[in-house]
Design a protein around this motif. Structure first.
Motif, PDB file in Angstrom:
ATOM      1  N   ASP A  30       0.658  -1.137   0.079  1.00 20.55           N
ATOM      2  CA  ASP A  30       0.065  -0.057  -0.056  1.00 20.55           C
ATOM      3  C   ASP A  30       0.873   1.291  -0.022  1.00 20.55           C
ATOM      4  OD1 ASP A  30      -2.189   1.524   0.002  1.00 20.55           O
ATOM      5  OD2 ASP A  30      -2.908   1.264   2.031  1.00 20.55           O
ATOM      6  N   LEU A  31       1.728   1.375   0.835  1.00 21.70           N
ATOM      7  CA  LEU A  31       2.974   2.454   0.868  1.00 21.70           C
ATOM      8  C   LEU A  31       3.475   2.606  -0.505  1.00 21.70           C
ATOM      9  CD1 LEU A  31       4.753   4.556   2.001  1.00 21.70           C
ATOM     10  CD2 LEU A  31       6.321   2.422   2.687  1.00 21.70           C
ATOM     11  N   LEU A  32       3.898   1.503  -1.252  1.00 22.11           N
ATOM     12  CA  LEU A  32       4.573   1.824  -2.473  1.00 22.11           C
ATOM     13  C   LEU A  32       3.720   2.062  -3.666  1.00 22.11           C
ATOM     14  CD1 LEU A  32       7.263  -1.031  -2.319  1.00 22.11           C
ATOM     15  CD2 LEU A  32       7.709   1.320  -1.882  1.00 22.11           C
ATOM     16  N   ASP A  33       2.575   1.465  -3.459  1.00 24.05           N
ATOM     17  CA  ASP A  33       1.502   2.001  -4.367  1.00 24.05           C
ATOM     18  C   ASP A  33       0.963   3.469  -4.257  1.00 24.05           C
ATOM     19  OD1 ASP A  33      -0.935   1.353  -6.356  1.00 24.05           O
ATOM     20  OD2 ASP A  33      -1.938   2.246  -4.624  1.00 24.05           O
ATOM     21  N   SER A  45       3.476  13.244 -14.704  1.00 25.14           N
ATOM     22  CA  SER A  45       3.640  12.254 -15.828  1.00 25.14           C
ATOM     23  C   SER A  45       2.318  11.512 -15.989  1.00 25.14           C
ATOM     24  CB  SER A  45       4.755  11.348 -15.140  1.00 25.14           C
ATOM     25  OG  SER A  45       5.762  11.792 -14.924  1.00 25.14           O
ATOM     26  N   ASP A  46       2.497  10.647 -17.107  1.00 21.35           N
ATOM     27  CA  ASP A  46       1.323   9.641 -17.314  1.00 21.35           C
ATOM     28  C   ASP A  46       1.113   8.373 -16.849  1.00 21.35           C
ATOM     29  OD1 ASP A  46      -0.157  11.764 -19.556  1.00 21.35           O
ATOM     30  OD2 ASP A  46       2.049  11.336 -19.985  1.00 21.35           O
ATOM     31  N   ALA A  47       2.021   8.074 -16.305  1.00 24.93           N
ATOM     32  CA  ALA A  47       2.210   6.583 -15.510  1.00 24.93           C
ATOM     33  C   ALA A  47       3.211   6.299 -14.862  1.00 24.93           C
ATOM     34  CB  ALA A  47       1.962   5.714 -16.673  1.00 24.93           C
ATOM     35  N   GLY A  48       3.270   5.336 -14.093  1.00 26.94           N
ATOM     36  CA  GLY A  48       4.453   4.905 -13.150  1.00 26.94           C
ATOM     37  C   GLY A  48       4.302   3.525 -12.853  1.00 26.94           C
ATOM     38  N   GLY A  49       5.559   3.123 -12.570  1.00 26.12           N
ATOM     39  CA  GLY A  49       5.706   1.976 -12.008  1.00 26.12           C
ATOM     40  C   GLY A  49       6.990   1.628 -10.845  1.00 26.12           C
ATOM     41  N   LEU A  50       6.874   0.862  -9.957  1.00 26.62           N
ATOM     42  CA  LEU A  50       7.748   0.768  -9.099  1.00 26.62           C
ATOM     43  C   LEU A  50       8.238  -0.751  -8.902  1.00 26.62           C
ATOM     44  CD1 LEU A  50       7.743   2.611  -5.692  1.00 26.62           C
ATOM     45  CD2 LEU A  50       8.761   0.519  -5.833  1.00 26.62           C
ATOM     46  N   ALA A  63       4.323  -2.268  -7.818  1.00 24.16           N
ATOM     47  CA  ALA A  63       3.173  -1.244  -7.979  1.00 24.16           C
ATOM     48  C   ALA A  63       3.317  -0.597  -9.483  1.00 24.16           C
ATOM     49  CB  ALA A  63       3.476  -0.283  -6.841  1.00 24.16           C
ATOM     50  N   SER A  64       2.045  -0.205  -9.829  1.00 23.89           N
ATOM     51  CA  SER A  64       1.975   0.302 -11.102  1.00 23.89           C
ATOM     52  C   SER A  64       0.816   1.114 -11.087  1.00 23.89           C
ATOM     53  CB  SER A  64       2.157  -0.559 -12.226  1.00 23.89           C
ATOM     54  OG  SER A  64       1.066  -1.438 -12.356  1.00 23.89           O
ATOM     55  N   THR A  65       0.805   2.295 -11.686  1.00 24.42           N
ATOM     56  CA  THR A  65      -0.724   2.956 -12.223  1.00 24.42           C
ATOM     57  C   THR A  65      -1.572   2.679 -12.931  1.00 24.42           C
ATOM     58  OG1 THR A  65       0.379   4.633 -13.624  1.00 24.42           O
ATOM     59  CG2 THR A  65       0.805   5.252 -11.075  1.00 24.42           C
ATOM     60  N   ASN A  66      -1.030   1.878 -13.922  1.00 26.89           N
ATOM     61  CA  ASN A  66      -1.876   1.282 -15.205  1.00 26.89           C
ATOM     62  C   ASN A  66      -1.458   0.143 -15.916  1.00 26.89           C
ATOM     63  OD1 ASN A  66      -0.188   2.304 -16.982  1.00 26.89           O
ATOM     64  ND2 ASN A  66      -1.314   4.233 -17.167  1.00 26.89           N
ATOM     65  N   GLU A  67      -2.067  -0.713 -16.672  1.00 28.29           N
ATOM     66  CA  GLU A  67      -1.578  -1.856 -17.093  1.00 28.29           C
ATOM     67  C   GLU A  67      -0.199  -1.530 -18.291  1.00 28.29           C
ATOM     68  OE1 GLU A  67      -2.547  -4.906 -16.380  1.00 28.29           O
ATOM     69  OE2 GLU A  67      -3.713  -3.721 -14.843  1.00 28.29           O
ATOM     70  N   GLU A  68      -0.426  -0.543 -18.945  1.00 28.03           N
ATOM     71  CA  GLU A  68       0.623  -0.142 -19.868  1.00 28.03           C
ATOM     72  C   GLU A  68       1.983   0.131 -19.151  1.00 28.03           C
ATOM     73  OE1 GLU A  68      -3.268   1.059 -21.518  1.00 28.03           O
ATOM     74  OE2 GLU A  68      -2.356   1.614 -19.691  1.00 28.03           O
ATOM     75  N   ALA A  69       2.030   0.750 -17.904  1.00 26.60           N
ATOM     76  CA  ALA A  69       3.184   0.889 -17.284  1.00 26.60           C
ATOM     77  C   ALA A  69       3.671  -0.282 -16.699  1.00 26.60           C
ATOM     78  CB  ALA A  69       3.035   1.847 -15.984  1.00 26.60           C
ATOM     79  N   GLU A  70       2.745  -1.344 -16.313  1.00 23.15           N
ATOM     80  CA  GLU A  70       2.934  -2.465 -15.900  1.00 23.15           C
ATOM     81  C   GLU A  70       3.672  -3.331 -16.819  1.00 23.15           C
ATOM     82  OE1 GLU A  70       0.628  -6.495 -13.907  1.00 23.15           O
ATOM     83  OE2 GLU A  70      -0.069  -4.391 -13.413  1.00 23.15           O
ATOM     84  N   PHE A  71       3.324  -3.209 -17.882  1.00 25.25           N
ATOM     85  CA  PHE A  71       3.833  -4.201 -18.858  1.00 25.25           C
ATOM     86  C   PHE A  71       5.176  -3.657 -19.303  1.00 25.25           C
ATOM     87  CE2 PHE A  71       4.543  -4.827 -23.587  1.00 25.25           C
ATOM     88  CZ  PHE A  71       4.314  -6.082 -23.534  1.00 25.25           C
ATOM     89  N   ARG A 187       2.128  -9.464  -3.521  1.00 21.58           N
ATOM     90  CA  ARG A 187       1.634  -8.900  -4.823  1.00 21.58           C
ATOM     91  C   ARG A 187       1.204 -10.179  -5.591  1.00 21.58           C
ATOM     92  NH1 ARG A 187       0.600  -4.136  -7.380  1.00 21.58           N
ATOM     93  NH2 ARG A 187       0.575  -4.535  -9.633  1.00 21.58           N
ATOM     94  N   VAL A 188       1.487 -11.110  -5.562  1.00 21.03           N
ATOM     95  CA  VAL A 188       1.098 -12.275  -6.250  1.00 21.03           C
ATOM     96  C   VAL A 188      -0.241 -12.734  -6.003  1.00 21.03           C
ATOM     97  CG1 VAL A 188       1.381 -14.884  -6.659  1.00 21.03           C
ATOM     98  CG2 VAL A 188       3.583 -13.524  -6.536  1.00 21.03           C
ATOM     99  N   LEU A 189      -0.595 -12.505  -4.755  1.00 23.29           N
ATOM    100  CA  LEU A 189      -2.129 -12.734  -4.345  1.00 23.29           C
ATOM    101  C   LEU A 189      -2.885 -11.677  -4.720  1.00 23.29           C
ATOM    102  CD1 LEU A 189      -1.848 -14.105  -0.700  1.00 23.29           C
ATOM    103  CD2 LEU A 189      -2.561 -15.384  -2.493  1.00 23.29           C
ATOM    104  N   ILE A 190      -2.444 -10.432  -4.724  1.00 24.41           N
ATOM    105  CA  ILE A 190      -3.238  -9.264  -5.376  1.00 24.41           C
ATOM    106  C   ILE A 190      -3.549  -9.429  -6.680  1.00 24.41           C
ATOM    107  CG2 ILE A 190      -3.091  -6.729  -5.863  1.00 24.41           C
ATOM    108  CD1 ILE A 190      -1.344  -6.666  -3.204  1.00 24.41           C
ATOM    109  N   GLU A 191      -2.273  -9.945  -7.546  1.00 18.70           N
ATOM    110  CA  GLU A 191      -2.686 -10.176  -9.075  1.00 18.70           C
ATOM    111  C   GLU A 191      -3.593 -11.200  -9.084  1.00 18.70           C
ATOM    112  OE1 GLU A 191      -1.395  -8.514 -11.567  1.00 18.70           O
ATOM    113  OE2 GLU A 191      -0.598  -7.115  -9.988  1.00 18.70           O
TER     114      GLU A 191
END
Length: 246
Positions: A30-33, A45-50, A63-71, A187-191
């Motif tokens: 939650d902190l990193l998100d 910015s338009d997106a982010g990932g950690l 963590a990521s803000t959307n699917e594009e950043a995650e990819f 994170r695995v459980l969250i996905e």
């Protein structure tokens, strides 16, 4: 003057929101998100990932803000190269004002451009020479961040890192590694839970995560614990309400 006040107010709000997650027994995911969400909004910015390092020192998406950043972040991990990888290895921020003109990481740059991103900025998660991960901010436009935006993003990342590397953890590097591994396991459980919520409600994965996160926050529960219940079908969540499964 009003613009400066507005910026100062937004800055204070961003730091407060990150600090609010640093309560006793806080949720690292939650902190990193919160960190990547707030930094993305604040610097425009338009997106982010950690990415954070697991117990073996390998970077993993947290963590990521959307699917594009995650990819794009996953592509970076698979290629073993990119701005976040360099920021993690060196402990120094990396700026790529125009990905189309960058030949340092060809595989990463090509995939980022396919997702519509034209520039990127990476910030190390660091404290006193120890780096535990890196945050990437993506933009659909070319150009560099202002010096003040760079300073803010790095400062927010530093605050979050200090929260993770508390004094008790600084005395025991094994505790830090275990903490990071638990976050990655969550994170695995969250996905998995995101997939269940998306299938049950018809929303996209980003909205599914927001539903999951909001339920955890509203009920003062850890994301991983809620995700486990959703994945096991003992808790059903929707956009407007939560109902315990029979």
């Amino acid at each position: 003057m009003m613009a400066e006040l507005s910026r100062d107010s937004r800055l204070s709000a961003a730091f407060l929101k990150v600090a609010d997650t640093l309560v006793d027994d806080y949720d690292v995911v939650d902190l990193l998100d919160t960190l990547v969400q707030e930094c993305t909004v604040f610097v425009g910015s338009d997106a982010g990932g950690l990415l954070i390092a697991d117990a073996d020192g390998w970077l993993q998406l947290i963590a990521s803000t959307n699917e594009e950043a995650e990819f794009v972040e996953i592509i970076q991990l698979n290629a073993g190269e990119g701005p976040c990888v360099d920021a993690y290895k060196t402990g120094v921020g990396v700026t790529v004002p125009d990905l189309s003109q960058n030949d340092q990481w060809p595989a990463f740059s090509a995939e980022a451009l396919k997702q519509g991103f034209r520039s990127m900025h990476a910030f190390p998660m660091r404290l006193r020479g120890e780096t535990i991960g890196a945050m990437g901010l993506f933009s659909v436009n070319t150009g560099e961040l202002s010096e003040s935006d760079v300073a803010v993003a790095q400062s927010l990342a530093d605050v979050a890192t200090i929260g993770i590397l508390q004094e008790r953890s600084l005395r025991d590097t094994t505790m830090v590694a275990d903490q990071m591994q638990r976050a990655l396991d969550s994170r695995v459980l969250i996905e998995q839970a995101k997939g269940v919520i998306a299938a049950q409600t018809g929303v996209n994965m980003h909205t599914a995560f927001a539903i999951l996160r909001d339920y955890a926050r509203n009920n003062q529960l850890k994301l991983g614990a809620v995700a486990e219940r959703v994945a096991e079908r003992t808790l059903t969540l929707s956009a407007g309400e939560s109902v315990a499964a029979e």
